[in-house]
Design an enzyme around this catalytic site. Sequence first.
Site, PDB file in Angstrom:
ATOM      1  CB  SER A  73      -8.087   0.503   6.249  1.00  0.00           C
ATOM      2  OG  SER A  73      -8.796   1.998   6.550  1.00  0.00           O
ATOM      3  CB  SER A  75      -8.009   3.524   3.180  1.00  0.00           C
ATOM      4  OG  SER A  75      -7.021   2.977   3.923  1.00  0.00           O
ATOM      5  CE  LYS A 128      -3.757   1.962   2.552  1.00  0.00           C
ATOM      6  NZ  LYS A 128      -4.921   1.809   3.940  1.00  0.00           N
TER       7      LYS A 128
END
Length: 501
Positions: free
Chosen positions: A189, A165, A73
Site C-alpha cells: 500500500s 491504499s 496518512k
Amino acid sequence: MNAFQVISRLRDKSLSAKQLCEACSRRVRKVSELNAFVTETTESAQDAARLADERLQKGQPLSVLDGIPVAVKDNYSTTGIQTSCGSRMLMGYIPPYNATMVQKLLDQGALLMGKTNLDEFAMGSGSTDSVFGPVRNPWGYKFSKSQTDGKKPNDECDWHVTGGSSGGSAVAVATGSCFAALGSDTGGSARSPAAWCGVVGLKPTYGLLSRHGLIPLVNSLDTPGIITKTTDDAAIMLNVLSGHDIMDSTTVTESHPPVQLPDKCSVKGLCVGIPKEYHAPGLSEDVVRTWQRAADLLADHGAKVIEVSLPHTQYSIVCYQVLGACEVASNMARYDGIEYGLRADVDESTEALYAASRHQGFNDVVRGRILCGNYFLLKKNYEKYFLRAQKVRQLISDDFKSVFRSGVDVLLTPTLQSSAPKYSRFIMEDNRTRSENEDVYTQCVNLAGLPAITVPAGLSDNGMPIGLQLIGKAFSEQQLLSSAKWLEQQIDFPRLNLDCL
C-alpha cells in the site's frame, strides 16, 4: 527540490521554514482537485514553521527535519485532528494521542501539512474506495481553468488512478505539497502508489518501525511506509522513525546503525536475483522492457545478475487474502457502535444496533472482508483455511531465506504489472480482483516481513511512471537503499513538471 537539498538550504539560511511552509500550502490549495488531503493543517504548520525559524535564528541545535513539511496518512492517530481511515465509521473521531511515528516527526520539528486520503481502512489498491472520494493521479491530469475557486473536478476528464491504499500520501509528495509522507504498507500500500505516481516508496523490515497508533488492518503484516521524492530522503526519514517502542511489543529491541548513503553508490560485486516466477501473466510489455533495462544496467556496471526461484509465489496471493481477511474480521469487531465507531439510530435490540451500525459505517469492501474472515475462522473451516494459510506463509518466507542464503544480496522485480490505468477501466473490476492483480509482486514481502523499496524507473508508452522494486534481507536497509540510490542515479527519472501545476 527534495528534502535532502532543502535541509541544507534551511541550515545556510538561504531559505526559511516560513517560506517553505507557505510554498507547500499554496501547492496544497493549487492541486486540491486531486483530493490528496482529507484534513489540511496548514495553519498549525505555519505556527510550527515560525518556531523553527526562531530556533534557527537563535542558533539553537536543530533536529534533522526541523522546518520540513510532511503529511500523514489518515489511519495514523493524531492528537486533536480527525482520524477517519477514509470511513464513515470513524468520521468525527478525534484521537487523544499521537501515533509514535507522528510524534517522532513532530519531535524533530517537522511541519504537518495534513492527513492524506486512502482506501477505506486501507483496504484497496487504487485509493478509489474512500468516503471522501477517489484520489487522482497528477501525471496526465488536466486541471480545470480555476484551481482555487472550490469547483469540483471535471470527472468527464478520464484521469489515472494513483494506486493504493496510500494514494493521498504519494500524490502529496509527487506534487510538492510536502517533502515526505507516512503511508502504511500491508501488502504493497505504500509501494504501489509510489510506483504509479513516480516517487520512492519504502517498506522497512517488519518490527523496525512502531505500529503504535497506526489503526490496525492486519497486525502481522502492517508496516509503516515511507514515501519521498528520492532515496536520500527515504534514508533520512527511516533514521528518524526507526527504533524500539515500548508501546509496540513487535518492534525489535536491538539497535541498528543509521543508514548512511554515499554521494556515489556502486553495485560492483552485488548479486542481484531475478525471480523467474515474477514473469507473471498480465505483465505489460512496458514493465518488462523497464525491468530488463534495469537488469542490463546492473550487469554492465559489475553486478552479478542471476535467475532465482521463489516456487511458492503462485500461492501467495491466496494465502495473503485468507490471512488478511481473518485479521480484518478480528480487528473490525471493535467497531460495534457502542464502544467504538458510528452508532446507528436503532433501539430495537443490541443485535439490531450492532448490525445497523456496522452496515452504515462500513462500505461493501470492508463488510465483504469481514464476512470472509469470519467464514475462514469458523470452527469447521479453521484448519482448512487459516492454519493451512499459515503453513504456506512459512513456505513463502523459507523461499526468500533460501535465495538469500545462496548468496543473493537483493532481488529486482516489477512493483506493479503495468502503469496506472484510467479510472474508468480500473473500476470495471471489483476490489478483490483489482487487489489480486495489483498486489501480486508486493504482498509476498509482507508475508515474509522483509524490506522492499520501489523507485521510479521509466515511463510507459503513454507517459505514465513505471516503478521497479528491490527486495532485501531482513534489516538490510543499508544495502537496499544503497542499491536503490544507484539505480535512481543511473536512470535519472524525469520528474513531474510541477511548474505547470
